[in-house]
Design a protein around this motif. Sequence first.
Motif, PDB file in Angstrom:
ATOM      1  N   ARG A 290      -0.946 -16.681 -21.724  1.00 13.70           N
ATOM      2  CA  ARG A 290       0.522 -16.519 -22.287  1.00 13.70           C
ATOM      3  C   ARG A 290       0.598 -15.547 -23.389  1.00 13.70           C
ATOM      4  O   ARG A 290       1.312 -14.735 -23.314  1.00 13.70           O
ATOM      5  CB  ARG A 290       1.231 -17.440 -22.500  1.00 13.70           C
TER       6      ARG A 290
ATOM      7  N   HIS B 182       2.883 -24.151 -14.018  1.00 13.47           N
ATOM      8  CA  HIS B 182       3.873 -23.522 -13.097  1.00 13.47           C
ATOM      9  C   HIS B 182       3.968 -23.834 -11.743  1.00 13.47           C
ATOM     10  O   HIS B 182       5.004 -23.556 -11.043  1.00 13.47           O
ATOM     11  CB  HIS B 182       3.823 -21.936 -13.022  1.00 13.47           C
TER      12      HIS B 182
ATOM     13  N   ALA C 297      -6.843 -22.048 -22.592  1.00 15.86           N
ATOM     14  CA  ALA C 297      -6.854 -21.118 -21.817  1.00 15.86           C
ATOM     15  C   ALA C 297      -5.327 -20.632 -21.402  1.00 15.86           C
ATOM     16  O   ALA C 297      -5.105 -19.492 -21.557  1.00 15.86           O
ATOM     17  CB  ALA C 297      -7.489 -21.438 -20.246  1.00 15.86           C
ATOM     18  N   TYR C 298      -4.553 -21.746 -21.246  1.00 15.83           N
ATOM     19  CA  TYR C 298      -2.939 -21.297 -21.021  1.00 15.83           C
ATOM     20  C   TYR C 298      -2.416 -20.581 -22.148  1.00 15.83           C
ATOM     21  O   TYR C 298      -1.906 -19.754 -21.987  1.00 15.83           O
ATOM     22  CB  TYR C 298      -2.165 -22.577 -20.638  1.00 15.83           C
TER      23      TYR C 298
ATOM     24  N   MET D 137     -10.335 -20.220 -15.399  1.00 15.59           N
ATOM     25  CA  MET D 137      -9.504 -21.596 -16.395  1.00 15.59           C
ATOM     26  C   MET D 137      -7.933 -20.863 -16.546  1.00 15.59           C
ATOM     27  O   MET D 137      -7.225 -22.123 -16.601  1.00 15.59           O
ATOM     28  CB  MET D 137     -10.646 -21.541 -17.586  1.00 15.59           C
ATOM     29  N   GLU D 138      -7.707 -19.810 -16.803  1.00 13.48           N
ATOM     30  CA  GLU D 138      -6.426 -19.390 -17.123  1.00 13.48           C
ATOM     31  C   GLU D 138      -5.544 -19.472 -15.974  1.00 13.48           C
ATOM     32  O   GLU D 138      -4.464 -20.109 -16.059  1.00 13.48           O
ATOM     33  CB  GLU D 138      -6.536 -17.847 -17.756  1.00 13.48           C
TER      34      GLU D 138
ATOM     35  N   ALA E 294      -4.670 -23.223 -15.569  1.00 14.40           N
ATOM     36  CA  ALA E 294      -3.784 -23.586 -16.473  1.00 14.40           C
ATOM     37  C   ALA E 294      -2.338 -23.101 -16.210  1.00 14.40           C
ATOM     38  O   ALA E 294      -1.583 -23.835 -16.054  1.00 14.40           O
ATOM     39  CB  ALA E 294      -4.119 -22.964 -17.899  1.00 14.40           C
ATOM     40  N   ILE E 295      -2.471 -21.984 -15.462  1.00 10.23           N
ATOM     41  CA  ILE E 295      -0.950 -21.349 -15.237  1.00 10.23           C
ATOM     42  C   ILE E 295      -0.475 -22.323 -13.860  1.00 10.23           C
ATOM     43  O   ILE E 295       0.556 -22.579 -13.706  1.00 10.23           O
ATOM     44  CB  ILE E 295      -1.123 -19.906 -15.054  1.00 10.23           C
TER      45      ILE E 295
ATOM     46  N   GLU F  30       2.089 -12.232 -12.762  1.00  8.50           N
ATOM     47  CA  GLU F  30       3.155 -12.040 -13.541  1.00  8.50           C
ATOM     48  C   GLU F  30       3.016 -12.728 -14.594  1.00  8.50           C
ATOM     49  O   GLU F  30       3.106 -12.137 -15.775  1.00  8.50           O
ATOM     50  CB  GLU F  30       4.623 -12.297 -12.892  1.00  8.50           C
ATOM     51  N   ILE F  31       2.876 -13.825 -14.744  1.00 15.72           N
ATOM     52  CA  ILE F  31       2.576 -14.962 -15.944  1.00 15.72           C
ATOM     53  C   ILE F  31       1.266 -14.392 -16.759  1.00 15.72           C
ATOM     54  O   ILE F  31       1.461 -14.432 -17.970  1.00 15.72           O
ATOM     55  CB  ILE F  31       2.341 -16.225 -15.431  1.00 15.72           C
ATOM     56  N   ARG F  32       0.156 -14.030 -15.987  1.00 13.48           N
ATOM     57  CA  ARG F  32      -0.976 -13.711 -16.801  1.00 13.48           C
ATOM     58  C   ARG F  32      -0.968 -12.199 -17.220  1.00 13.48           C
ATOM     59  O   ARG F  32      -1.547 -12.013 -18.058  1.00 13.48           O
ATOM     60  CB  ARG F  32      -2.055 -13.984 -15.891  1.00 13.48           C
ATOM     61  N   GLY F  33      -0.111 -11.411 -16.463  1.00 15.00           N
ATOM     62  CA  GLY F  33       0.085 -10.162 -17.011  1.00 15.00           C
ATOM     63  C   GLY F  33      -1.025  -9.174 -16.635  1.00 15.00           C
ATOM     64  O   GLY F  33      -1.824  -8.364 -17.067  1.00 15.00           O
TER      65      GLY F  33
ATOM     66  N   ALA G 250      -0.368 -12.017 -22.223  1.00 20.30           N
ATOM     67  CA  ALA G 250       0.459 -11.539 -21.458  1.00 20.30           C
ATOM     68  C   ALA G 250       1.771 -11.042 -22.193  1.00 20.30           C
ATOM     69  O   ALA G 250       2.220  -9.904 -21.884  1.00 20.30           O
ATOM     70  CB  ALA G 250       1.093 -12.478 -20.302  1.00 20.30           C
TER      71      ALA G 250
ATOM     72  N   LEU H  11      -8.522 -26.308 -21.222  1.00 19.39           N
ATOM     73  CA  LEU H  11      -7.488 -25.879 -20.323  1.00 19.39           C
ATOM     74  C   LEU H  11      -6.242 -25.409 -21.145  1.00 19.39           C
ATOM     75  O   LEU H  11      -5.772 -24.477 -20.781  1.00 19.39           O
ATOM     76  CB  LEU H  11      -6.881 -27.141 -19.261  1.00 19.39           C
TER      77      LEU H  11
END
Lengths: 251, 194, 194
Positions: free
Chosen positions: A158, B102, A153-154, B93-94, B97-98, B112-115, A161, A150
Amino acid sequence: MSDSAPAITALTIRLDGFEGPLDLLLDLARSQKVDIRQISIIKLVDQYVAVLEGARKIRLELAAEWLVMAAWLTWLKSRLLLPEELEPEEDPELLAERLTERLAELDRMRNAAFWLSGQLQLGRDTFARGEPENLRQEDRSGLVADLPALLRAYAAARRRAIAAKPYRPKTRRLFSVAEALERLRALLGATPGWTVLQSYLPESLATPLERKAALASGLIAALEEAKGGRVELRQDALFGPLMIRLAETPA
Amino acid sequence: MSDTDATFALALRIAEALIFASDRPVKPDRLAAAIPAGVDPLAVLTALQAQCTGRPVELVEVGGGFAFRTALDLAPAITRVVEVPRRLPRVAMETLAIIAYHQPVTRPEIEEIRGATLSQSTLDALLEMGLVTSRGKKEVPGRPTLWGTTPRFLEQFGLKSLNELPRREELVSADAAALPLEQKPAPEGELPLH
Amino acid sequence: MSDTDATFALALRIAEALIFASDRPVKPDRLAAAIPAGVDPLAVLTALQAQCTGRPVELVEVGGGFAFRTALDLAPAITRVVEVPRRLPRVAMETLAIIAYHQPVTRPEIEEIRGATLSQSTLDALLEMGLVTSRGKKEVPGRPTLWGTTPRFLEQFGLKSLNELPRREELVSADAAALPLEQKPAPEGELPLH
């Protein structure tokens, strides 16, 4: 020596049944009840030649293998006859013993094959369920995911992005109407009479685009002031210079 | 037992063994080739079916032929449930996580965060697995749904509370934002996990 | 019927369905997991075996487990309808015997014992029938593949385990007594099967 060997009678061999020299030798040894240490080389060679005559017509590589075996047997026999003066590993007694053991093992394995053939065989003597049922049921409700995954992935999302943020050029600063108005009000009183509007615009503007934008802003600012009656504007010719001055009589 | 009875009994035996051994349902004409001549294959099949009624293995008619099938009531006992856990796709998964970091967060904010845009199916998958849930609406034009994680999420990742998640700054260094590219991206598994 | 009787009867039903549905012999521990707790799987198997004796489909112990097999006397009738796999040629049977007794064994070793080259098609036939399988590599130059028999081999020949193969001493031909073969222990390096 050959006298003590059992008389070898006419050779009747199923040629297609033999797979190699050992196979043949085993069959010879069995059917003729020979001891390879007692075998008559002459008669052995005769037998081999007879077999080879037939085998040549069938499979060349088999004939070749048998020939090698015959030659080897002859060599072995000659060694057995010669006085002992050999290296230990070439001890003909040992070699003969090894050959005997190999023949015995082949004999055992052939009997094992025979035994297996005689077993009740699946698909011949007995039958299993022809259409088994599927006893497996998949439970796909579980999830493979742990905390490190997890977090990775974060971080990955980020980082990607951030890295993918599109390139933004420096924002072009254009002379705004409000700025033009301010400038116009500050400078106009200092110059009496008609003046070209451009002279009130900043001189530091580098590009033609910036200059054009500034002129447009300046014009709007001037028009705004004229509407309020604080300035007068005039243009003597089409596309001619714009002239500006303070109003003679404030409204 | 009369001769006819004995012949029928033999036909019944053969039918049972043949249907057992066959890899596809046995049609009456195929059975006829195996049983003694003169015996009606359909009569044999009917008798066999009657004989098997209520037994753990029943004779059923499928696809124009006859086959043995285990009785339905025994399925739970003989079926072995094999767990085949799924792996979350990278996008899911991403997204998860976001949302975790958040929350409460709207879909446009996640994008926006993942783009990158977020497909509804990804969000649906997370919802279906009970990892995220809606947390009301954000009071902005359009009133988008706010998303947050569930207790099931904490359970899945072995967390007592959301406070146990490492701080964002520990995962993505602050100056990473200023850099167009990470100079040395941390190899997987070497992220600081505090 | 007492509770215990009912439980045992259910276990018997489950055992029959489970073994019937399975494509491989069912081991007692697999059965134990399917029947009610506390019921002895071996007792169930013994009862089921007794129940099936004389029936067209019998319960046999094979390949480390229990499986249903058609009764011997019905084979001729079945083979009239069910396709019978072709017989293995003598070369394949000998190769199979060598693999069974000498496993794990390399192809050159098989050739050494048979005193003839082993064609790839023979090995392929055994592999395709699922009777033999690779068992790693021999750590000698060239790293040749080691071959061994499969559980399917046991099933094919109705063996409970490899221990049911005749002992090597029992394999000496009757007329081989005339051969001056020394009856000595198997040379080292050969697999002791017993």
